[in-house]
Enzyme design. Structure first.
Site, mmCIF file in Angstrom:
data_model
loop_
_atom_site.group_PDB
_atom_site.id
_atom_site.type_symbol
_atom_site.label_atom_id
_atom_site.label_comp_id
_atom_site.label_asym_id
_atom_site.label_seq_id
_atom_site.Cartn_x
_atom_site.Cartn_y
_atom_site.Cartn_z
ATOM 1 N N TRP B 295 10.900 -0.580 -2.273
ATOM 2 C CA TRP B 295 10.828 0.789 -1.545
ATOM 3 C C TRP B 295 9.641 0.602 -0.425
ATOM 4 C CZ3 TRP B 295 7.265 4.465 -0.973
ATOM 5 C CH2 TRP B 295 7.495 5.755 -0.361
ATOM 6 N N HIS B 296 8.767 0.218 -0.901
ATOM 7 C CA HIS B 296 7.447 0.388 -0.317
ATOM 8 C C HIS B 296 7.556 -0.506 1.187
ATOM 9 C CE1 HIS B 296 5.469 1.967 -3.662
ATOM 10 N NE2 HIS B 296 4.518 2.496 -2.723
ATOM 11 N N GLY B 297 8.271 -1.664 1.090
ATOM 12 C CA GLY B 297 8.651 -2.491 2.402
ATOM 13 C C GLY B 297 9.470 -3.589 2.127
#
Lengths: 332, 438
Positions: B295-297
């Site tokens: 989700w973060h990257g």
């Protein structure tokens, strides 16, 4: 109404706090911060005991590391050869857009005069959209004529035009494509001129050099040219503050440009020089233009792969003496 | 008015991405109403699947297609020029806030499906819930049941709310502009060339990033919460002194709380949570943390970061430090282990590649004494100590509530101190909020 009254009182308190903080910042933090983030203004603040201030980019202090035994700055040589006291306010890559707000901060008659290096190449697309420009614009925030703490806050809020490198590249490529030159096609734009130069393919160093010279020297100056307003602002400030003003059109490698590109490039450079002299040379108003663009030979330029205003000692000395002679004449 | 302001706020960045937000809003509004109306379980499931497909599809396209293209292009026989052309095609600008508002709308649709909330019948109100500007760009990710009642009542200005909001915004700016933005250049030096420094300096850079990301994201969250508070809207807290956690499980109850609870409620619990066999539970934990990393990257480093947390979470279950309130030794041990694990994992979060992260970590573990020492100014040390003092003394309450414990003179001395620090010491290098890139 009560909410409004409370808000107004508190905003007033914050404004008072800001004034107090500005005072403390000026006393204890401003100079140290300028040393790191606004060196041009730092030099200016420390040079106010001089008669004349000399504003320049790296042309003032660059030298030939292999052959120069004397590494004196141009400004130092000028100072040694005039009756007045001259100090430098110079920083690499700086241009009139950065000098103008710093000069605006000078008080009336704070110094006798200012010498501004009117760098011809600073009108060219690659310098106008240099990758260095964002950091220059950041430091420029500190030079604006506002309370110093306000400038500090605005700088930390990135209150300047930050353009990504890719966008800058698109801008100067567009200038190469779209700017009109006062020559017949195919030399009527920078792009098309670069395509037709006769030195063969791009791996030939002469071809590369010709390409650089066209991109740096070929443009048609007029009153709405980018950068012109910065020089106008400097002239206006000098007039308002009663300062003698000398614009110096410093040497470019005219000999090399002539040998590689011929009369076409020379005619453009001469046209632009004439425009600048006509616009700014007003001796009756204590504004002078010293045009020494072609006084140096190719051998005086230290950078061989790209046009710059970096001179060996012989070159720096010649430039300095021209400026010193003019200053001595003015101050006689 | 608030909806127009929120759309204007988002559209002023890039108007074309506003259309994505509108598409997402309209889809979930219509799908949720149809889910609620439908009694047929199969149809309800299909509608939910459609919402997931649309929202995650948009998120996937903008966020992960470039990463997938990068990975796959290595297996093609294209020449360098063709590869560059292909990768350029997928080099989209990531719409700001897409990860956050996608999860926010998905949470709403899932709640409607499970009949935890009634579908909103007014598209304007629903659009406001999705796009409410203080929290829209980088959270907190709000639940519909928590946010909507506050948004849909008449918002009246109230001096107490304005005052509390101002305190939160002020402290948020202090920790973002003064702490995070001054640590950032120090961290950048280490991560750009770790071998230039001695090992101690490199490790300071790594731990420095832990504080930078905390101050950066916590600062943003406080500003968002403060702006909302000034309008009388209470957003959820997103951080509760996470670096004082004594275990990884406790860390995730205190760090980015809105995201960790989202994953708990919409992924972990539906997968069975901890009411399953051991093997199944391990899979659930891995799923949650790996997806959280993703989700973060779009980079393997984020997945590795998630995997490290998953591994520690699982190890804690099998080797728990059963701390008691009075056992200081166990608490300190737990705090140190948790702090070290979290910060070493941040190396993967910060580095641009696996190799770069391993380069930093191996340089630290070599105990190299030659190399430059990191230049950390006395000013930064003093400011950081000031920050720690605030963190330690206000750890049991949120900062606006903590300030209420003091008389007005003391509060204004603290405000003066914070304002002076922001005006005089704010960082000058260009460091946008870290979580805006997600």
């Amino acid at each position: 109404m009560d909410i409004l009254k409370n808000i107004v009182i508190r905003l007033g308190l914050v404004a008072l706090l800001f004034c107090g903080a500005n005072f403390i910042y000026n006393q204890f933090f401003f100079i140290d911060f300028l040393q790191d983030h606004g060196t041009l203004l730092y030099y200016q603040q420390n040079a106010l005991d001089a008669d004349y201030l000399y504003y320049s980019a790296s042309s003032d202090f660059s030298y030939d590391p292999k052959n120069d035994t004397n590494t004196d700055r141009i400004s130092t040589i000028i100072d040694d050869n005039t009756t007045i006291k001259l100090k430098h306010v110079t920083e690499a890559g700086h241009h009139a857009g950065i000098f103008a707000p710093a000069i605006e901060r000078l008080d009336e008659n704070e110094v006798k005069g200012i010498v501004i290096v009117l760098n011809y190449r600073s009108f060219s697309p690659e310098w106008l959209e240099s990758y260095n420009e964002n950091s220059l614009l950041q430091s420029r925030v500190l030079y604006e004529d506002r309370p110093n703490l306000a400038n500090r806050v605005l700088m930390s809020l990135n209150a300047y035009d930050q353009v990504p490198d890719k966008e800058r590249e698109e801008h100067f490529l567009a200038m190469f494509r779209d700017w009109k030159l006062p020559l017949e096609a195919p030399k009527n734009t920078i792009d098309s001129w670069c395509q037709v130069e006769k030195y063969g393919d791009w791996r030939n160093p002469k071809r590369q050099l010709a390409d650089h010279l066209i991109k740096n020297y070929a443009f048609d100056l007029h009153e709405n040219s980018p950068r012109m307003s910065d020089f106008d602002q400097i002239a206006k400030s000098a007039s308002e503050k009663n300062l003698n003003l000398i614009f110096v059109i410093i040497p470019e490698n005219v000999e090399l440009a002539d040998s590689l590109l011929g009369e076409d490039i020379i005619s453009i450079m001469n046209k632009n020089r004439a425009f600048l002299k006509k616009r700014y040379h007003k001796p009756n108003e204590n504004q002078h233009v010293l045009d020494i663009m072609d006084i140096l030979k190719d051998e005086n330029f230290t950078d061989r792969d790209y046009p710059t205003e970096h001179y060996n000692f012989e070159g720096r000395n010649k430039v300095a003496m021209e400026v010193a002679n003019l200053l001595n004449t003015i101050e006689k | 008015m608030l909806l127009l302001a929120s759309y204007f706020f988002y559209g002023s960045w890039k108007i074309e991405f506003l259309s994505l937000l509108v598409i997402s809003t309209i889809c979930d509004f219509l799908i949720s109403r149809n889910i609620e109306r439908s009694e047929h379980q199969g149809k309800r499931k299909r509608l939910l699947a459609l919402s997931l497909f649309i929202n995650l599809g948009i998120l996937f396209f903008f966020k992960y297609s470039s990463f997938i293209a990068h990975e796959l292009v290595a297996f093609t026989s294209f020449n360098d020029y063709q590869k560059a052309e292909l990768l350029n095609f997928f080099a989209f600008d990531l719409p700001v806030g897409i990860s956050f508002y996608t999860f926010q709308t998905l949470g709403y649709t899932i709640d409607v499906y499970f009949k935890r909330t009634k579908a909103q019948q007014n598209i304007g109100k629903f659009a406001l819930y999705v796009s409410y500007f203080p929290q829209f760009v980088a959270g907190p990710i709000e639940r519909y049941s928590h946010l909507s009642p506050q948004l849909f009542k008449n918002i009246k200005l109230n001096y107490r709310n304005l005052s509390d909001g101002f305190r939160l915004v002020l402290y948020g700016f202090f920790i973002k502009m003064v702490i995070a933005d001054n640590i950032a250049p120090v961290v950048d030096q280490v991560f750009s060339n770790p071998s230039q420094f001695d090992s101690l300096s490199a490790s300071l850079g790594v731990f420095g990033f832990g504080w930078q990301i905390y101050a950066d994201f916590y600062g943003y969250s406080l500003i968002a919460i403060g702006v909302a508070k000034s309008m009388g809207v209470n957003l959820m807290d997103n951080f509760k002194t996470p670096y004082f956690s004594v275990s990884i499980s406790q860390f995730w109850q205190r760090w980015h709380i809105s995201l960790s609870t989202w994953f708990r409620d919409y992924l972990y619990v539906p997968l069975g949570g901890n009411r399953v066999s051991q093997g199944h539970w391990i899979k659930n934990i891995l799923a949650v943390f790996l997806l959280s990393g993703l989700w973060h990257g779009a980079n393997w480093t984020f997945i590795i970061w998630g995997a490290i947390h998953a591994l520690m979470y699982i190890l804690e279950k099998y080797f728990p430090i059963k701390w008691k309130r009075t056992n200081l030794f166990q608490k300190v041990t737990g705090l140190i282990i948790t702090y070290l694990t979290v910060n070493l994992a941040w190396t993967f979060f910060r580095a641009s590649s696996f190799e770069s992260a391993m380069g930093v970590l191996s340089h630290i573990s070599s105990f190299e004494t030659s190399g430059e020492s990191l230049m950390i100014t006395n000013q930064l040390i003093i400011l950081f100590i000031l920050f720690l003092i605030f963190e330690i003394t206000s750890r049991k309450q949120r900062i606006d509530e903590w300030l209420n414990n003091f008389p007005i003179i003391v509060r204004w001395i603290i405000y003066t101190c914070l304002l002076f620090c922001i005006w005089t010491f704010a960082g000058t290098t260009n460091h946008p909020f870290i979580y805006f890139q997600f």
